[in-house]
Structures are given as C-alpha cells and as structure tokens.
Scaffold this motif. Structure first.
Motif, PDB file in Angstrom:
ATOM      1  N   LEU A 158     -87.999 -73.994  -9.944  1.00  0.00           N
ATOM      2  CA  LEU A 158     -87.957 -73.242 -11.190  1.00  0.00           C
ATOM      3  C   LEU A 158     -87.600 -71.780 -10.937  1.00  0.00           C
ATOM      4  N   ARG A 159     -88.052 -71.256  -9.822  1.00  0.00           N
ATOM      5  CA  ARG A 159     -87.675 -69.887  -9.463  1.00  0.00           C
ATOM      6  C   ARG A 159     -86.183 -69.809  -9.182  1.00  0.00           C
ATOM      7  N   SER A 160     -85.657 -70.822  -8.525  1.00  0.00           N
ATOM      8  CA  SER A 160     -84.207 -70.889  -8.308  1.00  0.00           C
ATOM      9  C   SER A 160     -83.460 -70.932  -9.627  1.00  0.00           C
ATOM     10  N   ARG A 161     -83.983 -71.703 -10.565  1.00  0.00           N
ATOM     11  CA  ARG A 161     -83.337 -71.793 -11.879  1.00  0.00           C
ATOM     12  C   ARG A 161     -83.231 -70.415 -12.521  1.00  0.00           C
ATOM     13  N   ASP A 162     -84.320 -69.658 -12.482  1.00  0.00           N
ATOM     14  CA  ASP A 162     -84.292 -68.310 -13.046  1.00  0.00           C
ATOM     15  C   ASP A 162     -83.256 -67.444 -12.329  1.00  0.00           C
ATOM     16  N   ALA A 163     -83.190 -67.588 -11.003  1.00  0.00           N
ATOM     17  CA  ALA A 163     -82.224 -66.795 -10.229  1.00  0.00           C
ATOM     18  C   ALA A 163     -80.798 -67.172 -10.595  1.00  0.00           C
ATOM     19  N   TRP A 164     -80.533 -68.474 -10.791  1.00  0.00           N
ATOM     20  CA  TRP A 164     -79.199 -68.908 -11.183  1.00  0.00           C
ATOM     21  C   TRP A 164     -78.767 -68.249 -12.493  1.00  0.00           C
ATOM     22  N   LEU A 165     -79.680 -68.202 -13.440  1.00  0.00           N
ATOM     23  CA  LEU A 165     -79.343 -67.594 -14.728  1.00  0.00           C
ATOM     24  C   LEU A 165     -79.057 -66.107 -14.571  1.00  0.00           C
ATOM     25  N   GLU A 166     -79.805 -65.441 -13.705  1.00  0.00           N
ATOM     26  CA  GLU A 166     -79.573 -64.021 -13.454  1.00  0.00           C
ATOM     27  C   GLU A 166     -78.242 -63.807 -12.750  1.00  0.00           C
ATOM     28  N   VAL A 167     -78.010 -64.560 -11.688  1.00  0.00           N
ATOM     29  CA  VAL A 167     -76.778 -64.407 -10.914  1.00  0.00           C
ATOM     30  C   VAL A 167     -75.558 -64.766 -11.761  1.00  0.00           C
ATOM     31  N   ALA A 168     -75.654 -65.871 -12.507  1.00  0.00           N
ATOM     32  CA  ALA A 168     -74.516 -66.305 -13.329  1.00  0.00           C
ATOM     33  C   ALA A 168     -74.156 -65.248 -14.355  1.00  0.00           C
ATOM     34  N   SER A 169     -75.170 -64.635 -14.956  1.00  0.00           N
ATOM     35  CA  SER A 169     -74.918 -63.612 -15.955  1.00  0.00           C
ATOM     36  C   SER A 169     -74.208 -62.403 -15.348  1.00  0.00           C
ATOM     37  N   GLU A 170     -74.648 -61.972 -14.174  1.00  0.00           N
ATOM     38  CA  GLU A 170     -74.080 -60.784 -13.552  1.00  0.00           C
ATOM     39  C   GLU A 170     -72.726 -61.059 -12.897  1.00  0.00           C
ATOM     40  N   ALA A 171     -72.594 -62.232 -12.294  1.00  0.00           N
ATOM     41  CA  ALA A 171     -71.380 -62.535 -11.536  1.00  0.00           C
ATOM     42  C   ALA A 171     -70.300 -63.196 -12.379  1.00  0.00           C
ATOM     43  N   GLY A 172     -70.619 -63.565 -13.610  1.00  0.00           N
ATOM     44  CA  GLY A 172     -69.637 -64.243 -14.449  1.00  0.00           C
ATOM     45  C   GLY A 172     -69.394 -65.675 -14.036  1.00  0.00           C
ATOM     46  N   VAL A 173     -70.409 -66.299 -13.434  1.00  0.00           N
ATOM     47  CA  VAL A 173     -70.303 -67.688 -12.991  1.00  0.00           C
ATOM     48  C   VAL A 173     -70.734 -68.606 -14.140  1.00  0.00           C
ATOM     49  N   TRP A 174     -69.978 -69.678 -14.340  1.00  0.00           N
ATOM     50  CA  TRP A 174     -70.310 -70.642 -15.394  1.00  0.00           C
ATOM     51  C   TRP A 174     -71.630 -71.344 -15.081  1.00  0.00           C
ATOM     52  N   VAL A 175     -72.498 -71.394 -16.071  1.00  0.00           N
ATOM     53  CA  VAL A 175     -73.736 -72.159 -15.955  1.00  0.00           C
ATOM     54  C   VAL A 175     -73.988 -72.839 -17.290  1.00  0.00           C
ATOM     55  N   ASN A 176     -74.399 -74.083 -17.234  1.00  0.00           N
ATOM     56  CA  ASN A 176     -74.613 -74.896 -18.429  1.00  0.00           C
ATOM     57  C   ASN A 176     -76.093 -75.260 -18.511  1.00  0.00           C
ATOM     58  N   ARG A 177     -76.763 -74.786 -19.550  1.00  0.00           N
ATOM     59  CA  ARG A 177     -78.178 -75.111 -19.755  1.00  0.00           C
ATOM     60  C   ARG A 177     -78.275 -76.467 -20.449  1.00  0.00           C
ATOM     61  N   CYS A 178     -77.886 -77.490 -19.735  1.00  0.00           N
ATOM     62  CA  CYS A 178     -77.680 -78.794 -20.358  1.00  0.00           C
ATOM     63  C   CYS A 178     -78.922 -79.670 -20.386  1.00  0.00           C
ATOM     64  N   GLY A 179     -79.884 -79.454 -19.494  1.00  0.00           N
ATOM     65  CA  GLY A 179     -80.997 -80.378 -19.381  1.00  0.00           C
ATOM     66  C   GLY A 179     -80.560 -81.697 -18.767  1.00  0.00           C
ATOM     67  N   SER A 180     -81.442 -82.677 -18.812  1.00  0.00           N
ATOM     68  CA  SER A 180     -81.132 -83.980 -18.206  1.00  0.00           C
ATOM     69  C   SER A 180     -81.835 -85.090 -18.963  1.00  0.00           C
ATOM     70  N   ILE A 181     -81.265 -86.288 -18.853  1.00  0.00           N
ATOM     71  CA  ILE A 181     -81.913 -87.493 -19.386  1.00  0.00           C
ATOM     72  C   ILE A 181     -81.881 -88.578 -18.314  1.00  0.00           C
ATOM     73  N   HIS A 182     -83.049 -89.123 -18.003  1.00  0.00           N
ATOM     74  CA  HIS A 182     -83.141 -90.354 -17.223  1.00  0.00           C
ATOM     75  C   HIS A 182     -83.114 -91.519 -18.212  1.00  0.00           C
ATOM     76  N   LEU A 183     -82.140 -92.394 -18.061  1.00  0.00           N
ATOM     77  CA  LEU A 183     -81.969 -93.515 -18.974  1.00  0.00           C
ATOM     78  C   LEU A 183     -82.703 -94.748 -18.459  1.00  0.00           C
ATOM     79  N   ALA A 184     -83.335 -95.474 -19.367  1.00  0.00           N
ATOM     80  CA  ALA A 184     -84.016 -96.724 -19.010  1.00  0.00           C
ATOM     81  C   ALA A 184     -83.364 -97.883 -19.750  1.00  0.00           C
ATOM     82  N   HIS A 185     -82.764 -98.785 -18.974  1.00  0.00           N
ATOM     83  CA  HIS A 185     -82.175 -99.996 -19.542  1.00  0.00           C
ATOM     84  C   HIS A 185     -82.955-101.250 -19.149  1.00  0.00           C
ATOM     85  N   ARG A 186     -84.000-101.078 -18.388  1.00  0.00           N
ATOM     86  CA  ARG A 186     -84.845-102.207 -17.970  1.00  0.00           C
ATOM     87  C   ARG A 186     -86.305-101.854 -18.248  1.00  0.00           C
TER      88      ARG A 186
END
Length: 384
Positions: A72-100
């Motif tokens: 989670l600390r890395s996540r915060d750092a990514w958002l900081e670095v991406a904002s300053e460096a102009g790096v694309w970051v997508n706050r997309c989240g995730s889904i684990h799918l259950a078909h069984r």
C-alpha cells in the motif's frame, strides 16, 4: 520533498547497481532525501523482468501485515511519482472472477475476514460485475471479489521514462552500458577498471546471481522463475477491460488466500482436473495498458527448468483458460515473450548487507511493481 539535511542526517554519495524497478525505486527514495545518487545499468536500458510483466500494482495479492502495508505504501508512491513524472497510471482496481463453486467459496471466506485484516474489497454478484466490466464471461459466472487498491502502469514506459525524470528532477546520474564487477565499502568498480566512490551501495541485480556476491546469492534461498506472457493487439473502438481481471486459478497463487480454509478443495480440484496447469504453474490474469492492448499470462517454471526456449503448449493453455473466463473483442496476439525474476520462497524480498555500507536488494518474486517503492522507503528509513 524529504531531504537528508532537514531530517538531521548527512548527505551521502549513493551508488545503485541496476536500473530495473527495484533500483529506480531505491534511487528515488535516496534522491528525495537529498542524497547524491548514481545509477549503473549494464544494458543500454534495463530490459529484465521490470519490462516483462502485467504492469499490475497488486496490493490485494500480499498477505496481511507488513507485506500488505509495504504494498500500500508502494501504491501511494506510484501515485506521487506518476503525477510528478507524467507517467500513466490507471486506478482501475481488480476483480477475481468465480466460475466454479469452490472458487466462490474461497472468495466468500476471504471476504468474511478481509475488513479486519485491512483489505478494502467486497463481493460482487454477476450483475454487479457486468457494471464494472464487459469482459467477464457470463457463462457460469457466479460472482467476484472487487478490490479498489490495484493500479495499472505501463512497465516499458516506466522503465524508459523514470531515469530522465529522476535526472532532471533530482540530479540523479545514470551510467548505462556500464557493468559493475566489484563492490567494496566506499567504492564500486566497472568492467573497464574505472572506480566510483560511494558512501553507500545498493545492489539491485534481479535474477543475476553471478556477477556480484555470487556465494551470498547461491546460499540465499533465491530461485529463478520464468514466466511466459502474451499481448493482444489494441482493442477496437476504445474498448475497455476496466479493472484488472483474475480467474479462480489465481486464488491458489497469491499469499493472501493461503490461509483461507476452502483453498485446499480448490487446489485439489485443479490438480485432479487439470494437472497440466500445476505442471507449468499457470494461473491466468489480464490487464490493459494505455495503448488499449491486453496483457495476459502467465506461467511459472523454476531453477533448472528455466530455458531460453518458450513452450507453445504454455501459451495455448494460458489462452484456453482465459477464454473460459473473459471475452475480448479481438484475441489477435501481437507479442509473446518470457521474463525471468528472482524469488525467495519464504520472504517478499531478499535483503542482505554483506559489507559495511553495502546492501543487496532483490528477489521481489514477480511483485516488483507492487513492492519496490515501499521496500525502498523502508530501507532508507533504516539507513537514515
């Protein structure tokens, strides 16, 4: 910005060996504290595991406690670095799918204890999943687990962009095409005999166990792991995957699910029905980059099984399993590749301090994008 002088510390000359994501994260953490940083990379640009992955920042996969806090600390750092460096970051989240049914049982059990363990996630019905993504295959879909914390980045762009930004923003110096062949307290030496002075050296060599400290790394418990991955063409008409998607196979791979009682039944069923998946360590996931391409994978082969030759069977199995759980407008494959990373079976990172002021940091085990910035911050807090 943190700087060493404002924290009461002293400015150091720091040498970082390796310009993959672990090395860049340690360089960032040092530079933002005011240290003078030089990064050495033997290639014209880093081209190892750091550019051969999904681009997933994946806190959901880390076990509760320190490892998840670091993610989670890395996540915060990514958002900081991406904002300053102009790096694309997508706050997309995730889904684990259950078909069984057994996949759904694991998700239900995990969700029941997730809040008290610090996970921000919730169960979704199949109808709710459809509101988050058009990619989930509705045939046999029971439900899923949605997490808010995951990010998407483009690893190739990151590894190529951050050196220039670190140089311009913090004055970090980069020496590409320079192999460091010897490290001793206060000094590093390159293959052409040139030496550089450094108060502190951080060796981030990834899966290179031979060049520096080979005895230490040979006895470390580190293993090499090879993965195979694929990328589709750009999906048409701006089609969006939405969150990162993972199948039920993934539940047996990540440590956060390891303590869930119902995981045993899932593992047994997979071993009995599809032993070929266990043979090649296959669990399937999908992410989408900023070009609209879908990154899919992956597999796991270890130690002596790591060869330069990729297996068509593995690619076919990855595609077979993904087609069972997701739908894409265009499955045309644009690229195939493999990566090799260092993994420690018992630790999220291999950390060693073989000499005074010399530190080895490697073995992020396929979670380099997820863990590196948090691990680097932890390291510099210990050293400052």
């Amino acid at each position: 910005m943190i700087d060493a002088m404002s924290r009461g510390g002293s400015v150091e000359d720091v040498a970082i060996v390796g310009a993959g994501i672990v090395g860049l994260a340690h360089a960032w953490s040092a530079a933002r504290r005011g240290h003078r940083v030089t990064v050495f990379e033997r290639g014209a640009i880093a081209s190892g595991a750091s550019v051969r992955n999904f681009g997933m920042v994946w806190p959901i996969g880390q076990p509760p406690g320190e490892a998840r806090a670091i993610a989670l600390r890395s996540r915060d750092a990514w958002l900081e670095v991406a904002s300053e460096a102009g790096v694309w970051v997508n706050r997309c989240g995730s889904i684990h799918l259950a078909h069984r049914d057994d996949e759904w049982a694991v998700l239900e059990d995990f969700a029941a204890t997730a809040p008290e363990l610090g996970y921000d996630c919730k169960l979704l019905t199949r109808e709710e999943i459809a509101r988050h993504t058009h990619a989930a295959n509705p045939d046999g879909l029971i439900g899923g687990l949605f997490s808010l914390t995951e990010l998407g980045v483009d690893p190739r762009s990151v590894i190529r962009t951050l050196p220039g930004w670190l140089s311009g923003r913090f004055g970090v110096r980069f020496h590409f095409g320079v192999t460091i062949t010897d490290v001793e307290p206060g000094k590093v030496r390159g293959s052409e005999g040139r030496c550089w002075d450094a108060h502190r050296v951080v060796v981030c060599g990834g899966a290179d166990f031979e060049t520096l400290f080979p005895t230490l790394l040979r006895e470390s418990g580190l293993r090499r792991c090879k993965l195979q991955m694929l990328k589709t063409v750009r999906q048409p008409a701006g089609w969006s995957l939405g969150p990162h998607l993972a199948s039920g196979l993934t539940l047996r791979h990540y440590a956060n699910f390891a303590a869930v009682p119902s995981i045993a039944a899932l593992r047994n069923r997979i071993a009995e029905e599809t032993p070929e998946l266990d043979r090649w360590g296959i669990h399937v996931m999908a992410s989408q980059n900023d070009a609209g391409e879908i990154i899919i994978g992956d597999s796991h082969e270890y130690d002596s099984a790591v060869e330069p030759f990729d297996k068509a069977e593995i690619d076919d199995l990855i595609l077979r399993e993904l087609r069972r759980v997701i739908r894409l407008p265009d499955w045309s494959i644009a690229e195939r590749w493999h990566g090799v990373y260092a993994k420690h079976d018992a630790q999220p990172l291999f950390e060693a301090d073989p000499l005074p002021g010399v530190h080895v940091r490697t073995g992020t085990g396929g979670a380099g994008m997820t863990m590196s910035f948090g691990l680097a911050e932890r390291s510099w807090e210990r050293w400052t």
